[in-house]
Design a protein around this motif. Structure first.
Motif, PDB file in Angstrom:
ATOM      1  N   TYR A  95      -6.907   8.342  -0.066  1.00 19.10           N
ATOM      2  CA  TYR A  95      -6.983   7.303  -1.099  1.00 19.10           C
ATOM      3  C   TYR A  95      -8.336   7.380  -1.794  1.00 19.10           C
ATOM      4  CZ  TYR A  95      -6.921   2.595  -3.113  1.00 19.10           C
ATOM      5  OH  TYR A  95      -6.966   1.513  -3.950  1.00 19.10           O
ATOM      6  N   LYS A  96      -8.322   7.407  -3.111  1.00 19.40           N
ATOM      7  CA  LYS A  96      -9.546   7.518  -3.921  1.00 19.40           C
ATOM      8  C   LYS A  96     -10.329   8.784  -3.565  1.00 19.40           C
ATOM      9  CE  LYS A  96     -10.405   3.319  -6.099  1.00 19.40           C
ATOM     10  NZ  LYS A  96     -11.251   3.196  -7.317  1.00 19.40           N
ATOM     11  N   PHE A 152     -10.134  -0.879   1.876  1.00 22.22           N
ATOM     12  CA  PHE A 152      -9.432  -0.551   3.108  1.00 22.22           C
ATOM     13  C   PHE A 152      -9.257  -1.820   3.932  1.00 22.22           C
ATOM     14  CE2 PHE A 152     -10.001   0.235   7.665  1.00 22.22           C
ATOM     15  CZ  PHE A 152      -8.838   0.931   7.911  1.00 22.22           C
ATOM     16  N   GLU A 153      -8.097  -1.978   4.556  1.00 19.10           N
ATOM     17  CA  GLU A 153      -7.787  -3.175   5.333  1.00 19.10           C
ATOM     18  C   GLU A 153      -7.309  -2.809   6.730  1.00 19.10           C
ATOM     19  OE1 GLU A 153      -7.960  -6.264   4.306  1.00 19.10           O
ATOM     20  OE2 GLU A 153      -8.040  -6.123   2.105  1.00 19.10           O
ATOM     21  N   ASN A 180      -0.478   4.150   1.094  1.00 27.28           N
ATOM     22  CA  ASN A 180      -1.063   4.996   2.137  1.00 27.28           C
ATOM     23  C   ASN A 180      -1.452   4.140   3.332  1.00 27.28           C
ATOM     24  OD1 ASN A 180      -1.479   7.660   0.506  1.00 27.28           O
ATOM     25  ND2 ASN A 180      -2.313   6.049  -0.800  1.00 27.28           N
ATOM     26  N   SER A 181      -0.756   4.306   4.446  1.00 28.69           N
ATOM     27  CA  SER A 181      -1.078   3.479   5.613  1.00 28.69           C
ATOM     28  C   SER A 181      -0.840   4.253   6.905  1.00 28.69           C
ATOM     29  CB  SER A 181      -0.250   2.192   5.609  1.00 28.69           C
ATOM     30  OG  SER A 181       1.127   2.493   5.719  1.00 28.69           O
ATOM     31  N   ARG A 236      -8.224   8.642   5.241  1.00 26.64           N
ATOM     32  CA  ARG A 236      -8.493   7.573   4.281  1.00 26.64           C
ATOM     33  C   ARG A 236      -7.225   6.924   3.719  1.00 26.64           C
ATOM     34  NH1 ARG A 236     -13.436   5.006   3.763  1.00 26.64           N
ATOM     35  NH2 ARG A 236     -13.060   3.328   2.328  1.00 26.64           N
ATOM     36  N   ALA A 255     -13.645   2.582  -1.756  1.00 26.58           N
ATOM     37  CA  ALA A 255     -12.215   2.813  -1.503  1.00 26.58           C
ATOM     38  C   ALA A 255     -11.721   1.682  -0.608  1.00 26.58           C
ATOM     39  CB  ALA A 255     -12.005   4.178  -0.847  1.00 26.58           C
ATOM     40  N   TYR A 278       0.843  -1.202   0.000  1.00 23.78           N
ATOM     41  CA  TYR A 278       0.000   0.000   0.000  1.00 23.78           C
ATOM     42  C   TYR A 278       0.876   1.249   0.000  1.00 23.78           C
ATOM     43  CZ  TYR A 278      -3.116  -3.619   1.691  1.00 23.78           C
ATOM     44  OH  TYR A 278      -3.813  -4.773   1.817  1.00 23.78           O
ATOM     45  N   GLU A 311      -5.119   3.293   2.803  1.00 26.69           N
ATOM     46  CA  GLU A 311      -5.550   2.000   2.263  1.00 26.69           C
ATOM     47  C   GLU A 311      -5.521   0.923   3.338  1.00 26.69           C
ATOM     48  OE1 GLU A 311      -3.580   1.451  -1.865  1.00 26.69           O
ATOM     49  OE2 GLU A 311      -2.593   3.102  -0.835  1.00 26.69           O
ATOM     50  N   ALA A 312      -4.702   1.146   4.366  1.00 23.79           N
ATOM     51  CA  ALA A 312      -4.587   0.137   5.415  1.00 23.79           C
ATOM     52  C   ALA A 312      -4.229   0.777   6.741  1.00 23.79           C
ATOM     53  CB  ALA A 312      -3.517  -0.898   5.048  1.00 23.79           C
TER      54      ALA A 312
END
Lengths: 316, 316
Positions: free
Chosen positions: B152-153, A291-292, A128-129, A253, A289, A126, A255-256
């Motif tokens: 993100y997004k 997300f994890e 973005n985290s 926001r 979007a 990712y 990704e993880a």
């Protein structure tokens, strides 16, 4: 060769980052009794030892990255304030750079860990985290588009000091209701102790530490054994943690979100209900979007990876 | 010439950005009854009119930036969801780009306003700022190192949907205790109405709107006239707003928070006590990392400035 140093109050560790892996980790004791000059010198020596373990000497060092406790001005490489060591505005990057004649960069240790996990650990897929570390407090760091985000004067990412309960429990920072008062390992232990007093008939007492007091695992173990009081503590803890995570995701926001620190050892017992709590609470749905929520994988090495990666990113 | 378009549910506005100022603003009505294709075409025509007002024609347009309501994927320029107009994943940038044969970029309207205020308004002396708009809800946008941050997004910066009171008032987003339930103009009005019922002897009733109901100014006017109930409402509102701002600053540490929307018309009556509330609550002290709370200055034009600036930044 890039050397990463993880500076702590009891010891400092160093290693080189080579082909995405750490070379052999070397250590030195640190002490609040040592002078700033002594500690800075010890770190310079440690960096050379790490380079030697990686098969080169001082001359083979391209840059040194340091993750340090305290408030860091990463623009100058100064440690602005590290109360434990009595450091106030000491020029850490400059001192070591002068001794080694190499570029040196300093960031906060929590930021370094976030960068390490983002690039070499659970976040490597990712760009973005957010790393959230559940320990004595709630620490964290933010990586945006592959770069460490530090805020103006590196004073951001104090995610533990976002309030989630206005006028709630007093925090060491002076505010009431901070996220870390409800979601740290310490908070989990306090909640467990309260439940043990309120429900002396519960099975919580079967899962205490050797000294008879509640630990971070007590409630999770009791819950797994079917104890209702334990299940209530776990559910309340996950709600607290989940609200803070949903806040951060709505604002940033990523990704993880990567969960580290002692409580993350619960693994899926923590993460499965946490995902079930958080995903439906996000403002933009996960189907739009993705997300994890994942467990951090680098453990105590995250800071070393990140310190080296920080230096690497700064000399690019 | 760069054209900015501010798309709304009743009308769309457009103007060019020339030497840091907007040229003459042109308008067109919009309607949920119109088809997507009709609205997209109307926006293309509006962009050409704005260019003509600026002394050039379609050929003189270098790029078009659009601030649109809804969830926007600014990577593709698609409006993913704008419920009011029934738009779902419509290719807004592409439609207008094909008609004009010029590059077109789309971002969320709140993001556009934040970028406009950051670059041409109250934030122009800072590289890191957050715009907080106090209206029906609490909207906002984040600018980091001069660039719009979207997440993100483009699904980030939903700052109104950060909870500050766990298990508090139900929000339209489905969570309980969101910042916008306590700090929007609507929240201020609800708090004022509650105080009027609880304290019928207070002077709040002297400052209601013409229709006899409380407005956003009612409590501030009563407070200024010395009314205790009014002063209590203002103090509680400022505490709510201040806690949310302190959260955002601890996480993101901008150099400035810019306050827009109806409530910002209170000016220093709002900002002076707000600063006094927020500054001592920041994790890193203001003397280390200077920080300001300022009133937004561009009003309804912020979105136009920002939409144009967004296109400018994307074609650089």
């Amino acid at each position: 060769m890039i050397v990463g140093i993880d500076l702590g109050g009891m010891s400092a560790k160093a290693a080189c980052l080579e082909n995405g892996k750490l070379t052999k980790i070397v250590r030195v004791e640190t002490s609040a009794q040592a002078s700033y000059a002594e500690t800075a010198h010890a770190l310079a020596v440690l960096a050379v030892r790490a380079a030697q373990e990686a098969g080169v000497g001082r001359d083979g060092i391209d840059a040194v990255g340091i993750g340090s406790p305290g408030i860091i001005d990463s623009g100058t490489g100064n440690v602005v304030l590290w109360s434990n060591f009595g450091w106030e505005d000491v020029p850490l990057a400059q001192s070591i750079a002068e001794e080694l004649q190499k570029p040196v960069f300093v960031t906060n240790d929590a930021n370094a860990a976030a960068l390490g996990e983002a690039k070499y650990g659970a976040g490597k897929n990712y760009r973005n985290s957010i790393l959230i570390t559940l320990g004595t407090g709630v620490g964290g760091g933010i990586v945006i588009e592959g770069n460490l985000f530090e805020g103006y004067k590196s004073a951001g990412t104090e995610i533990g000091h976002m309030i989630i309960r206005q006028d709630g429990e007093m925090c060491t920072c002076g505010r009431r209701g901070c996220f870390e008062r409800y979601a740290s390992a310490s908070a989990l232990i306090r909640m467990t102790e309260r439940a043990m007093r309120a429900h002396p008939e519960s099975r919580l007492k079967e899962f205490v530490k050797e000294d008879g007091t509640a630990g971070g695992k007590t409630a999770f173990l009791a819950a797994a054994a079917g104890d209702l009081a334990g299940q209530d503590v776990v559910a309340e803890y996950i709600a607290n943690l989940g609200e803070g995570i949903a806040n951060l995701v709505n604002i940033l926001r990523p990704e993880a979100v990567l969960i580290g620190g002692g409580v993350s050892n619960e693994g899926e017992n923590l993460l499965r209900p946490l995902r079930a709590y958080v995903y439906p609470r996000l403002y933009a749905p996960v189907r739009y979007a993705p997300f994890e929520i994942l467990r951090a994988t680098l453990g105590n090495d995250a800071g070393l990876y990140g310190a080296a990666e920080y230096a690497r990113s700064r000399i690019l």
